[in-house]
Design a protein around this motif. Structure first.
Motif, PDB file in Angstrom:
ATOM      1  N   ALA A 140       0.821  -1.213   0.000  1.00 28.18           N
ATOM      2  CA  ALA A 140       0.000   0.000   0.000  1.00 28.18           C
ATOM      3  C   ALA A 140       0.855   1.262   0.000  1.00 28.18           C
ATOM      4  O   ALA A 140       0.352   2.346  -0.258  1.00 28.18           O
ATOM      5  CB  ALA A 140      -0.936   0.001   1.203  1.00 28.18           C
ATOM      6  N   GLY A 141       2.136   1.134   0.341  1.00 25.14           N
ATOM      7  CA  GLY A 141       3.032   2.276   0.317  1.00 25.14           C
ATOM      8  C   GLY A 141       2.843   3.253   1.464  1.00 25.14           C
ATOM      9  O   GLY A 141       3.226   4.411   1.365  1.00 25.14           O
ATOM     10  N   LEU A 142       2.253   2.781   2.564  1.00 23.53           N
ATOM     11  CA  LEU A 142       2.065   3.662   3.717  1.00 23.53           C
ATOM     12  C   LEU A 142       3.367   3.782   4.505  1.00 23.53           C
ATOM     13  O   LEU A 142       4.172   2.859   4.531  1.00 23.53           O
ATOM     14  CB  LEU A 142       0.968   3.123   4.635  1.00 23.53           C
ATOM     15  CG  LEU A 142      -0.441   2.995   4.042  1.00 23.53           C
ATOM     16  CD1 LEU A 142      -1.413   2.471   5.090  1.00 23.53           C
ATOM     17  CD2 LEU A 142      -0.930   4.318   3.483  1.00 23.53           C
ATOM     18  N   SER A 143       3.546   4.911   5.151  1.00 21.03           N
ATOM     19  CA  SER A 143       4.717   5.116   5.998  1.00 21.03           C
ATOM     20  C   SER A 143       4.500   4.393   7.330  1.00 21.03           C
ATOM     21  O   SER A 143       3.376   3.999   7.656  1.00 21.03           O
ATOM     22  CB  SER A 143       4.926   6.614   6.263  1.00 21.03           C
ATOM     23  OG  SER A 143       3.884   7.106   7.082  1.00 21.03           O
ATOM     24  N   TYR A 144       5.551   4.246   8.105  1.00 23.68           N
ATOM     25  CA  TYR A 144       5.431   3.614   9.420  1.00 23.68           C
ATOM     26  C   TYR A 144       4.409   4.370  10.287  1.00 23.68           C
ATOM     27  O   TYR A 144       3.620   3.762  10.991  1.00 23.68           O
ATOM     28  CB  TYR A 144       6.778   3.589  10.140  1.00 23.68           C
ATOM     29  CG  TYR A 144       7.781   2.587   9.618  1.00 23.68           C
ATOM     30  CD1 TYR A 144       7.427   1.577   8.747  1.00 23.68           C
ATOM     31  CD2 TYR A 144       9.112   2.645  10.011  1.00 23.68           C
ATOM     32  CE1 TYR A 144       8.345   0.654   8.283  1.00 23.68           C
ATOM     33  CE2 TYR A 144      10.042   1.729   9.560  1.00 23.68           C
ATOM     34  CZ  TYR A 144       9.652   0.730   8.694  1.00 23.68           C
ATOM     35  OH  TYR A 144      10.559  -0.183   8.242  1.00 23.68           O
ATOM     36  N   GLU A 145       4.461   5.696  10.218  1.00 27.06           N
ATOM     37  CA  GLU A 145       3.548   6.510  11.015  1.00 27.06           C
ATOM     38  C   GLU A 145       2.099   6.274  10.604  1.00 27.06           C
ATOM     39  O   GLU A 145       1.208   6.165  11.457  1.00 27.06           O
ATOM     40  CB  GLU A 145       3.899   8.006  10.887  1.00 27.06           C
ATOM     41  CG  GLU A 145       5.226   8.394  11.510  1.00 27.06           C
ATOM     42  CD  GLU A 145       6.441   8.097  10.602  1.00 27.06           C
ATOM     43  OE1 GLU A 145       6.265   7.734   9.404  1.00 27.06           O
ATOM     44  OE2 GLU A 145       7.570   8.208  11.101  1.00 27.06           O
ATOM     45  N   GLU A 146       1.857   6.204   9.293  1.00 24.42           N
ATOM     46  CA  GLU A 146       0.503   5.960   8.803  1.00 24.42           C
ATOM     47  C   GLU A 146       0.009   4.568   9.210  1.00 24.42           C
ATOM     48  O   GLU A 146      -1.159   4.389   9.562  1.00 24.42           O
ATOM     49  CB  GLU A 146       0.454   6.106   7.279  1.00 24.42           C
ATOM     50  CG  GLU A 146       0.652   7.526   6.813  1.00 24.42           C
ATOM     51  CD  GLU A 146       0.894   7.655   5.320  1.00 24.42           C
ATOM     52  OE1 GLU A 146       0.589   8.728   4.779  1.00 24.42           O
ATOM     53  OE2 GLU A 146       1.405   6.686   4.693  1.00 24.42           O
ATOM     54  N   ILE A 147       0.908   3.607   9.178  1.00 23.54           N
ATOM     55  CA  ILE A 147       0.551   2.246   9.590  1.00 23.54           C
ATOM     56  C   ILE A 147       0.215   2.226  11.074  1.00 23.54           C
ATOM     57  O   ILE A 147      -0.747   1.582  11.492  1.00 23.54           O
ATOM     58  CB  ILE A 147       1.685   1.255   9.259  1.00 23.54           C
ATOM     59  CG1 ILE A 147       1.881   1.165   7.741  1.00 23.54           C
ATOM     60  CG2 ILE A 147       1.391  -0.131   9.838  1.00 23.54           C
ATOM     61  CD1 ILE A 147       3.139   0.443   7.305  1.00 23.54           C
ATOM     62  N   ALA A 148       0.984   2.941  11.866  1.00 22.23           N
ATOM     63  CA  ALA A 148       0.718   3.005  13.308  1.00 22.23           C
ATOM     64  C   ALA A 148      -0.678   3.579  13.560  1.00 22.23           C
ATOM     65  O   ALA A 148      -1.429   3.058  14.385  1.00 22.23           O
ATOM     66  CB  ALA A 148       1.784   3.850  14.008  1.00 22.23           C
ATOM     67  N   LYS A 149      -1.038   4.631  12.843  1.00 24.02           N
ATOM     68  CA  LYS A 149      -2.380   5.205  12.990  1.00 24.02           C
ATOM     69  C   LYS A 149      -3.438   4.222  12.494  1.00 24.02           C
ATOM     70  O   LYS A 149      -4.473   4.057  13.120  1.00 24.02           O
ATOM     71  CB  LYS A 149      -2.492   6.512  12.209  1.00 24.02           C
ATOM     72  CG  LYS A 149      -1.812   7.682  12.870  1.00 24.02           C
ATOM     73  CD  LYS A 149      -2.019   8.939  12.050  1.00 24.02           C
ATOM     74  CE  LYS A 149      -1.329  10.127  12.685  1.00 24.02           C
ATOM     75  NZ  LYS A 149      -1.502  11.349  11.874  1.00 24.02           N
ATOM     76  N   THR A 150      -3.172   3.588  11.359  1.00 19.80           N
ATOM     77  CA  THR A 150      -4.116   2.646  10.778  1.00 19.80           C
ATOM     78  C   THR A 150      -4.399   1.488  11.723  1.00 19.80           C
ATOM     79  O   THR A 150      -5.545   1.094  11.919  1.00 19.80           O
ATOM     80  CB  THR A 150      -3.569   2.090   9.445  1.00 19.80           C
ATOM     81  OG1 THR A 150      -3.411   3.172   8.540  1.00 19.80           O
ATOM     82  CG2 THR A 150      -4.490   1.046   8.847  1.00 19.80           C
ATOM     83  N   MET A 151      -3.347   0.950  12.316  1.00 24.23           N
ATOM     84  CA  MET A 151      -3.495  -0.223  13.185  1.00 24.23           C
ATOM     85  C   MET A 151      -3.751   0.167  14.636  1.00 24.23           C
ATOM     86  O   MET A 151      -3.970  -0.702  15.474  1.00 24.23           O
ATOM     87  CB  MET A 151      -2.250  -1.096  13.076  1.00 24.23           C
ATOM     88  CG  MET A 151      -2.070  -1.702  11.685  1.00 24.23           C
ATOM     89  SD  MET A 151      -0.648  -2.782  11.565  1.00 24.23           S
ATOM     90  CE  MET A 151      -1.166  -4.114  12.646  1.00 24.23           C
ATOM     91  N   ASN A 152      -3.652   1.458  14.909  1.00 20.40           N
ATOM     92  CA  ASN A 152      -3.870   1.969  16.264  1.00 20.40           C
ATOM     93  C   ASN A 152      -2.900   1.348  17.276  1.00 20.40           C
ATOM     94  O   ASN A 152      -3.296   0.867  18.336  1.00 20.40           O
ATOM     95  CB  ASN A 152      -5.323   1.742  16.686  1.00 20.40           C
ATOM     96  CG  ASN A 152      -5.732   2.654  17.812  1.00 20.40           C
ATOM     97  OD1 ASN A 152      -5.150   3.714  17.996  1.00 20.40           O
ATOM     98  ND2 ASN A 152      -6.720   2.231  18.578  1.00 20.40           N
ATOM     99  N   VAL A 153      -1.625   1.332  16.875  1.00 19.21           N
ATOM    100  CA  VAL A 153      -0.554   0.814  17.736  1.00 19.21           C
ATOM    101  C   VAL A 153       0.596   1.819  17.717  1.00 19.21           C
ATOM    102  O   VAL A 153       0.707   2.622  16.797  1.00 19.21           O
ATOM    103  CB  VAL A 153      -0.049  -0.582  17.282  1.00 19.21           C
ATOM    104  CG1 VAL A 153      -1.137  -1.633  17.413  1.00 19.21           C
ATOM    105  CG2 VAL A 153       0.500  -0.546  15.871  1.00 19.21           C
ATOM    106  N   PRO A 154       1.478   1.764  18.715  1.00 17.49           N
ATOM    107  CA  PRO A 154       2.636   2.671  18.721  1.00 17.49           C
ATOM    108  C   PRO A 154       3.565   2.425  17.529  1.00 17.49           C
ATOM    109  O   PRO A 154       3.653   1.306  17.008  1.00 17.49           O
ATOM    110  CB  PRO A 154       3.347   2.337  20.031  1.00 17.49           C
ATOM    111  CG  PRO A 154       2.316   1.676  20.879  1.00 17.49           C
ATOM    112  CD  PRO A 154       1.397   0.977  19.938  1.00 17.49           C
ATOM    113  N   LEU A 155       4.258   3.469  17.134  1.00 15.74           N
ATOM    114  CA  LEU A 155       5.194   3.413  16.015  1.00 15.74           C
ATOM    115  C   LEU A 155       6.253   2.328  16.229  1.00 15.74           C
ATOM    116  O   LEU A 155       6.612   1.602  15.300  1.00 15.74           O
ATOM    117  CB  LEU A 155       5.859   4.783  15.832  1.00 15.74           C
ATOM    118  CG  LEU A 155       6.887   4.907  14.717  1.00 15.74           C
ATOM    119  CD1 LEU A 155       6.235   4.663  13.363  1.00 15.74           C
ATOM    120  CD2 LEU A 155       7.512   6.300  14.746  1.00 15.74           C
ATOM    121  N   SER A 156       6.743   2.188  17.453  1.00 15.79           N
ATOM    122  CA  SER A 156       7.779   1.190  17.735  1.00 15.79           C
ATOM    123  C   SER A 156       7.290  -0.234  17.458  1.00 15.79           C
ATOM    124  O   SER A 156       8.049  -1.078  16.998  1.00 15.79           O
ATOM    125  CB  SER A 156       8.253   1.305  19.191  1.00 15.79           C
ATOM    126  OG  SER A 156       7.160   1.111  20.072  1.00 15.79           O
TER     127      SER A 156
END
Length: 180
Positions: A140-156
């Motif tokens: 999907a080409g999402l950034s780590y930050e976008e994935i964190a928001k999408t999955m509702n989990v911390p960036l780490s």
């Protein structure tokens, strides 16, 4: 036109505007569903369900978030829900014919296709907690930050899960090539 503006138009009663978002993001949603199930018909059904849910919950869309991240979250959750509902669902390895105009030998094409199919099977075999961020990043080409928001989990956690998913795939690949 920006996605935020389209969403605002939809919320203000212009329901036809939602078609623009469907057209723009249907490949993304379909690809997420297809990677989960490897069944084009089920992926189509899930894709329709995702857009139906998105339309009903459009008022909940946070305009600070990319629409692609929001719709990806809905797709991920819908896939997980579908898996839970269909616990007996078995993923089939469907044969898709390769149609290529190339000078490569047929055996090289077959070997490449088999490797790709094997890798896709390994990705599908990953637990959703690892598969989802990996696919959202690479497909999907999402950034780590976008994935964190999408999955509702911390960036780490996103970084860790993508790292671990790649490591698991690398180990399986090493095994595969040792056996071959």
């Amino acid at each position: 036109m920006e996605d935020r503006m389209i969403v605002e138009r939809c919320l203000n009663g212009d329901t036809d505007s939602f078609e623009y978002l469907v057209t723009k993001y249907k490949k993304l949603v379909y690809s997420i569903a297809l990677r989960f199930f490897n069944d084009p018909h089920l992926a189509e059904d899930v894709t329709q369900e995702v857009f139906f849910k998105a339309y009903r919950k459009l008022y909940m869309y946070d305009t600070n978030m990319k629409f692609s991240a929001w719709i990806s979250r809905i797709a991920h959750n819908t896939c997980i829900d579908t898996l839970r509902k269909n616990k007996n669902y078995s993923v089939s390895a469907e044969e898709n014919p390769v149609v290529e105009d190339t000078a490569e030998a047929a055996d090289e094409i077959l070997v490449r296709k088999e490797k790709k199919q094997w890798l896709e099977e390994q990705i599908r075999a990953l637990k959703p907690d690892y598969k989802t961020p990996l696919l959202l990043f690479h497909q999907a080409g999402l950034s780590y930050e976008e994935i964190a928001k999408t999955m509702n989990v911390p960036l780490s956690i996103v970084k860790n899960r993508i790292y671990r998913a790649r490591k698991m795939l690398k180990e399986k690949m090493a095994e595969y090539y040792r056996e071959a």
